[in-house]
Design a protein around this motif. Structure first.
Motif, mmCIF file in Angstrom:
data_model
loop_
_atom_site.group_PDB
_atom_site.id
_atom_site.type_symbol
_atom_site.label_atom_id
_atom_site.label_comp_id
_atom_site.label_asym_id
_atom_site.label_seq_id
_atom_site.Cartn_x
_atom_site.Cartn_y
_atom_site.Cartn_z
ATOM 1 N N TYR A 152 70.118 -37.513 26.150
ATOM 2 C CA TYR A 152 70.862 -36.245 26.107
ATOM 3 C C TYR A 152 70.363 -35.275 27.175
ATOM 4 O O TYR A 152 71.168 -34.679 27.911
ATOM 5 C CB TYR A 152 70.737 -35.605 24.722
ATOM 6 N N LEU A 153 69.048 -35.101 27.280
ATOM 7 C CA LEU A 153 68.493 -34.146 28.245
ATOM 8 C C LEU A 153 68.824 -34.556 29.682
ATOM 9 O O LEU A 153 69.200 -33.713 30.501
ATOM 10 C CB LEU A 153 66.976 -34.045 28.067
ATOM 11 N N VAL A 154 68.696 -35.838 29.981
ATOM 12 C CA VAL A 154 69.002 -36.296 31.341
ATOM 13 C C VAL A 154 70.501 -36.241 31.601
ATOM 14 O O VAL A 154 70.937 -35.956 32.720
ATOM 15 C CB VAL A 154 68.457 -37.726 31.550
ATOM 16 N N PHE A 155 71.312 -36.483 30.555
ATOM 17 C CA PHE A 155 72.766 -36.380 30.711
ATOM 18 C C PHE A 155 73.166 -34.961 31.084
ATOM 19 O O PHE A 155 74.002 -34.753 31.968
ATOM 20 C CB PHE A 155 73.458 -36.800 29.416
ATOM 21 N N MET A 156 72.556 -33.971 30.427
ATOM 22 C CA MET A 156 72.860 -32.579 30.750
ATOM 23 C C MET A 156 72.448 -32.250 32.182
ATOM 24 O O MET A 156 73.162 -31.551 32.904
ATOM 25 C CB MET A 156 72.134 -31.644 29.767
ATOM 26 N N SER A 157 71.307 -32.779 32.602
ATOM 27 C CA SER A 157 70.867 -32.571 33.977
ATOM 28 C C SER A 157 71.823 -33.235 34.967
ATOM 29 O O SER A 157 72.133 -32.672 36.024
ATOM 30 C CB SER A 157 69.448 -33.133 34.159
ATOM 31 N N SER A 158 72.310 -34.426 34.622
ATOM 32 C CA SER A 158 73.235 -35.147 35.505
ATOM 33 C C SER A 158 74.571 -34.422 35.598
ATOM 34 O O SER A 158 75.181 -34.375 36.672
ATOM 35 C CB SER A 158 73.445 -36.576 34.989
ATOM 36 N N ILE A 159 75.029 -33.864 34.477
ATOM 37 C CA ILE A 159 76.287 -33.108 34.487
ATOM 38 C C ILE A 159 76.163 -31.894 35.404
ATOM 39 O O ILE A 159 77.073 -31.575 36.184
ATOM 40 C CB ILE A 159 76.662 -32.661 33.055
ATOM 41 N N THR A 160 75.029 -31.208 35.317
ATOM 42 C CA THR A 160 74.789 -30.054 36.183
ATOM 43 C C THR A 160 74.785 -30.464 37.649
ATOM 44 O O THR A 160 75.342 -29.772 38.508
ATOM 45 C CB THR A 160 73.448 -29.394 35.827
ATOM 46 N N THR A 161 74.166 -31.592 37.944
ATOM 47 C CA THR A 161 74.136 -32.094 39.319
ATOM 48 C C THR A 161 75.528 -32.472 39.798
ATOM 49 O O THR A 161 75.902 -32.205 40.952
ATOM 50 C CB THR A 161 73.201 -33.314 39.418
ATOM 51 N N ALA A 162 76.317 -33.075 38.920
ATOM 52 C CA ALA A 162 77.668 -33.515 39.288
ATOM 53 C C ALA A 162 78.587 -32.340 39.597
ATOM 54 O O ALA A 162 79.586 -32.500 40.316
ATOM 55 C CB ALA A 162 78.262 -34.362 38.163
ATOM 56 N N ARG A 163 78.293 -31.170 39.059
ATOM 57 C CA ARG A 163 79.135 -29.995 39.286
ATOM 58 C C ARG A 163 78.833 -29.288 40.609
ATOM 59 O O ARG A 163 79.535 -28.361 40.998
ATOM 60 C CB ARG A 163 78.963 -29.010 38.125
ATOM 61 N N LEU A 164 77.775 -29.723 41.288
ATOM 62 C CA LEU A 164 77.400 -29.079 42.542
ATOM 63 C C LEU A 164 78.371 -29.431 43.671
ATOM 64 O O LEU A 164 78.868 -30.561 43.741
ATOM 65 C CB LEU A 164 75.986 -29.516 42.956
ATOM 66 N N ARG A 165 78.640 -28.479 44.515
ATOM 67 C CA ARG A 165 79.402 -28.740 45.735
ATOM 68 C C ARG A 165 78.405 -29.130 46.821
ATOM 69 O O ARG A 165 77.490 -28.379 47.138
ATOM 70 C CB ARG A 165 80.197 -27.507 46.156
ATOM 71 N N LEU A 166 78.567 -30.320 47.364
ATOM 72 C CA LEU A 166 77.591 -30.872 48.289
ATOM 73 C C LEU A 166 78.014 -30.691 49.735
ATOM 74 O O LEU A 166 79.192 -30.775 50.075
ATOM 75 C CB LEU A 166 77.376 -32.361 47.996
ATOM 76 N N CYS A 167 77.023 -30.470 50.585
ATOM 77 C CA CYS A 167 77.275 -30.308 52.021
ATOM 78 C C CYS A 167 76.552 -31.375 52.834
ATOM 79 O O CYS A 167 76.287 -31.197 54.020
ATOM 80 C CB CYS A 167 76.826 -28.924 52.483
ATOM 81 N N GLY A 168 76.205 -32.477 52.199
ATOM 82 C CA GLY A 168 75.550 -33.579 52.887
ATOM 83 C C GLY A 168 75.638 -34.837 52.058
ATOM 84 O O GLY A 168 75.966 -34.791 50.860
#
Length: 306
Positions: A152-168
Motif C-alpha cells: 500500500y505505501l509503495v503503491f501510494m508513492s508510485s501513484i504520486t510518481t505517475a502523476r508527475l509531468r516529466l521533462c526527461g
C-alpha cells in the motif's frame, strides 16, 4: 497534456560499455538467478511439506524467501534481456511497475525481519506465554499486514510518481526506481517528497525496534545456558540476515550519493547488490543453521531419515 503521452519509454544507461563481455555477464547473471530460485524454493518447499515446521519462525522464513523471489523477478528477467540487447529501454508502465516491485520487496523484507525479531523476543524473553501470544490466527494477521502495508505505501508513492509531468527520459541506472523517475519531473511535487519521507521514517522505526529487541535479547540470553543456546541457534541467522540487508541498502545509498564518481562496473554492483547477496545468502544461512530445516534437506538429498 498527460505525461504518459509525452514520455512513452525510458532509456537505461547502466549497461553502457559492456558490449565486449555482455555474454559473460549474461551467463553469470543467469547462473546467479538460477541459484536464487534453487535455494529459496528449497527452503519454501521444505517448510510447506513438513508439518513439523508449521511454527511462526519457519512460516516467517518461508515468506521471507517468497519475497526474495518476488523482488528478484522484478529485476533479473529484464536485466538478462538488456544484456543481450543493443538498446536498453523500458516502457513508461514497465518502469513504474519495476520500481513498485523493487521498493515493495525491500519494504516487505524489513517487515518480515521485524516479525522474526518479535517472534524471537517473545520466545526467549517471555517463553511461558509464547504459544498464547504467537497463535495461528495472530501469525496469519501479522503476515497479512507485513505484505499489505508495504504494498500500500509503495503503491501510494508510485501513484504520486505517475502523476508527475516529466521533462526527461534518461535513467542513469540498470533498473527503474521512483526516486530517479521523480528527478525527471519538470516541477517538484510536495506529495513526491512527503510520501517517501513518511515511508523512510516508517521503516526507520522498524529498524529501531529490531535493534532494541536484539539489545534486550542479548541481555536476556546471558541469564541462562538454555537462553544462550536458543539465541545462537535461532537469533544469530536472523541477525546476520539483518546485517546483510543493511549492508546491501547502504550500497544502494552510496550509489545514489557517489555513483557518478566511480566506474560503471562498480556503479552496477552497488545498484544490484541488494538483489544479489540477500536472496542467496539468507536461505543458505537458515538452511545451514536451523537444525530442523538442515536435517529435512539432508534427508531428502540422502533419501533416508536423519
Amino acid at each position: 497534456m498527460d505525461n504518459s503521452s509525452v514520455i512513452t519509454v525510458f532509456t537505461l544507461s547502466g549497461l553502457r560499455g559492456t558490449t565486449n563481455y555482455r555474454v559473460t555477464l549474461f551467463v553469470l547473471t543467469l547462473l546467479c538467478y538460477c541459484v536464487i530460485w534453487l535455494v529459496n524454493v528449497t527452503i519454501i518447499v521444505t517448510i510447506i511439506l513438513d508439518k513439523r515446521l508449521y511454527e511462526p519462525m519457519y512460516i516467517f522464513l518461508c515468506n521471507l524467501c517468497i519475497n526474495g523471489l518476488y523482488g528478484t523477478t522484478g529485476f533479473y528477467p529484464k536485466f538478462l534481456i538488456d544484456l543481450l540487447s543493443t538498446t536498453h529501454v523500458i516502457s513508461y508502465a514497465g518502469c513504474l511497475l519495476q520500481g513498485f516491485v523493487l521498493h515493495s520487496s525491500v519494504s516487505a523484507d524489513v517487515s518480515m525481519l521485524v516479525l522474526m525479531a518479535y517472534d524471537r523476543y517473545v520466545a526467549i524473553c517471555q517463553p511461558l506465554v509464547y504459544h498464547s501470544v504467537m497463535t495461528t490466527q495472530r501469525v496469519c494477521v501479522f503476515i497479512f499486514f507485513s505484505w499489505l502495508i508495504p504494498l500500500y505505501l509503495v503503491f501510494m508513492s508510485s501513484i504520486t510518481t505517475a502523476r508527475l509531468r516529466l521533462c526527461g527520459s534518461h535513467i542513469p541506472k540498470i533498473y527503474c526506481i521512483n526516486y530517479l523517475v521523480g528527478k525527471l519531473a519538470c516541477t517538484p511535487s510536495i506529495g513526491n517528497v512527503i510520501i517517501p519521507a513518511f515511508n523512510y521514517s516508517f521503516y526507520s522505526g522498524h529498524f529501531i525496534f529490531i535493534i532494541w529487541s536484539y539489545v534486550y535479547l542479548v541481555k536476556t540470553s546471558q541469564t541462562s545456558k538454555e537462553s544462550r543456546s536458543k539465541f545462537m541457534q535461532t537469533c544469530l541467522p536472523h541477525l546476520i540476515c539483518l546485517i546483510i540487508l543493511l549492508f546491501s541498502l547502504c550500497f544502494d545509498l552510496l550509489y545514489m550519493r557517489f555513483g557518478s564518481q566511480v566506474s560503471q562496473s562498480l556503479q552496477n554492483f552497488m545498484a544490484m547488490e541488494f538483489l544479489l547477496v540477500p536472496p542467496i545468502i539468507n536461505p543458505l544461512i537458515y538452511g545451514f543453521k536451523l537444525t530442523q530445516i538442515r536435517n529435512k534437506i539432508l534427508q531428502f538429498l540422502c533419501g533416508k531419515r536423519l
